[in-house]
Write an enzyme that holds these catalytic residues in place. Structure first.
Site, PDB file in Angstrom:
ATOM      1  N   GLU A  43      -9.635  -3.834  -0.354  1.00  0.00           N
ATOM      2  CA  GLU A  43      -8.165  -3.934  -0.388  1.00  0.00           C
ATOM      3  C   GLU A  43      -7.782  -5.391  -0.140  1.00  0.00           C
ATOM      4  O   GLU A  43      -7.632  -5.832   0.987  1.00  0.00           O
ATOM      5  CB  GLU A  43      -7.532  -3.026   0.661  1.00  0.00           C
TER       6      GLU A  43
ATOM      7  N   ASP B  64      -5.981   5.209   5.869  1.00  0.00           N
ATOM      8  CA  ASP B  64      -5.688   3.791   6.101  1.00  0.00           C
ATOM      9  C   ASP B  64      -5.858   3.470   7.588  1.00  0.00           C
ATOM     10  O   ASP B  64      -5.174   2.609   8.136  1.00  0.00           O
ATOM     11  CB  ASP B  64      -4.278   3.433   5.623  1.00  0.00           C
TER      12      ASP B  64
END
Length: 384
Positions: free
Chosen positions: A131, A272
């Site tokens: 990410e 997350d």
């Protein structure tokens, strides 16, 4: 002796079946009515009328139990893998973020080391979710701006042995060329995220090969009636899968059901989660930046949301309790759908004969009682 699970409510991808047993070794061998099986021939696991589910797949998780993938520490990754197995996760994508390129490379190497080792006991590593660092500073969120780089397809291609998916902002300079080159030369899933793209720019990213969206709504242009943004592009394209942090804080629970109806098998629950996950309230770090955890909220000093402390079984519960989806449909969002997005649904993601025996037993509140990975019990709670 082969094992079997009996006395459970088995969650298939489209229904619940009872009075059946699952016979398995490393793979699921048979799913049969209990009256057709001589249980004395097997090592029997009594599910005690709880649910039997496919193992969960967390395709976006940075940290847990005080550890972070970006630390580049193989032992820390093992601790994370064992910890999340207790939450029903049987496969995962250790997720890096926008730190220095050297730190990202070190993290890749650490994941390689653990992935290729038989010396750890937790959830299986599918590959890295990178990410960043190819994002837009305007939507950096909790990512460190000084480490943001221009999209570099060669970096992803060179590491495609371990990188399973990566995030890119499609509107930044060089992004479309990067997306096209990675899409042509690898099987890496390309995700739009941390992006200030317009609806039209997002569509160009999709047409170039981006087929996934990093934590829908968060760190991207919003959906409005005249400017549909990245959210609008992702929701309106049936070929694009989306991630959702269903902790009731990142996204209001009132729209969980709407997103589930729109995206169906393209909706993937993620955590997350950061290193504060599974830890007491207090001060932690994310990518070298200070973060304060209080309850379900993780915030930087300026109030920016910094990841979550969500567990994937909790995400399934939040969806189930706040929508009209059936229990097996809620489970699909954390098992089958991520498997489809990552193109591994031929092996994992649902309970079916011939698939890997990655199984979870949980109660009505989706509290995990047992986790089975590759046919081996990796976690067993006190209530089973």
């Amino acid at each position: 002796m082969k094992k079997c699970i009996a006395n459970g409510k088995i969650l298939l991808k489209d229904k619940i079946i009872e009075n059946y047993v699952i016979i398995f070794s490393e793979k699921i061998e048979k799913i049969l009515p209990v009256d057709k099986v001589n249980l004395s021939e097997y090592e029997v696991i009594d599910a005690k009328e709880n649910f039997v589910s496919p193992g969960f797949i967390d395709m976006h998780i940075h940290g847990y139990l005080g550890k972070d993938v970006s630390d580049g520490d193989a032992d820390g990754i093992k601790i994370m893998a064992e910890g999340i197995a207790k939450n029903g996760v049987t496969s995962w994508c250790p997720t890096t973020m926008t730190v220095s390129k050297k730190e990202i490379e070190n993290a890749f190497d650490a994941v390689r080391k653990v992935k290729n080792s038989s010396e750890y006991y937790g959830a299986k590593i599918l590959g890295v979710n990178s990410e960043g660092p190819f994002i837009n500073s305007k939507k950096k969120g909790a990512q460190a701006e000084e480490h943001i780089l221009k999209p570099d397809a060669d970096f992803i291609i060179e590491n495609s042995d371990v990188v399973k998916l990566f995030t890119v902002a499609p509107e930044v300079d060089g992004a479309l060329e990067c997306i096209e080159k990675v899409n042509k030369n690898t099987n890496v899933l390309i995700s739009m995220g941390h992006t200030d793209a317009t609806f039209e720019e997002a569509q160009k990213g999709i047409n170039s090969g981006a087929k996934h969206t990093t934590h829908l709504f968060n760190a991207m242009t919003a959906l409005t009636h005249r400017s549909p943004g990245v959210v609008g592009a992702a929701l309106s394209d049936e070929n694009v899968s989306v991630e959702l942090i269903a902790d009731t804080f990142h996204v209001n629970k009132g729209i969980f059901g709407l997103i589930a109806k729109i995206k169906e098998d393209k909706l993937c629950l993620i955590t997350d989660c950061i290193r504060a996950g599974g830890m007491p309230d207090g001060d932690y770090t994310l990518g070298g930046q200070p973060v304060h955890k209080e309850g379900i909220k993780c915030l930087m000093p300026d109030g920016t949301i910094a990841g979550s402390v969500l567990k994937l079984n909790e995400a399934v519960l939040n969806i189930y309790e706040n929508t009209e989806v059936k229990i097996y449909e809620a489970v699909n969002l954390a098992s089958l759908n991520p498997a489809i997005a990552l193109k591994i649904d031929d092996r994992v993601g649902s309970i079916a004969e011939g698939k890997t025996a990655d199984l979870v037993v949980f109660d009505e509140k989706i509290s995990v009682l047992m986790t089975i990975i590759d046919g081996q019990i990796r976690y067993k709670g006190e209530k089973i």
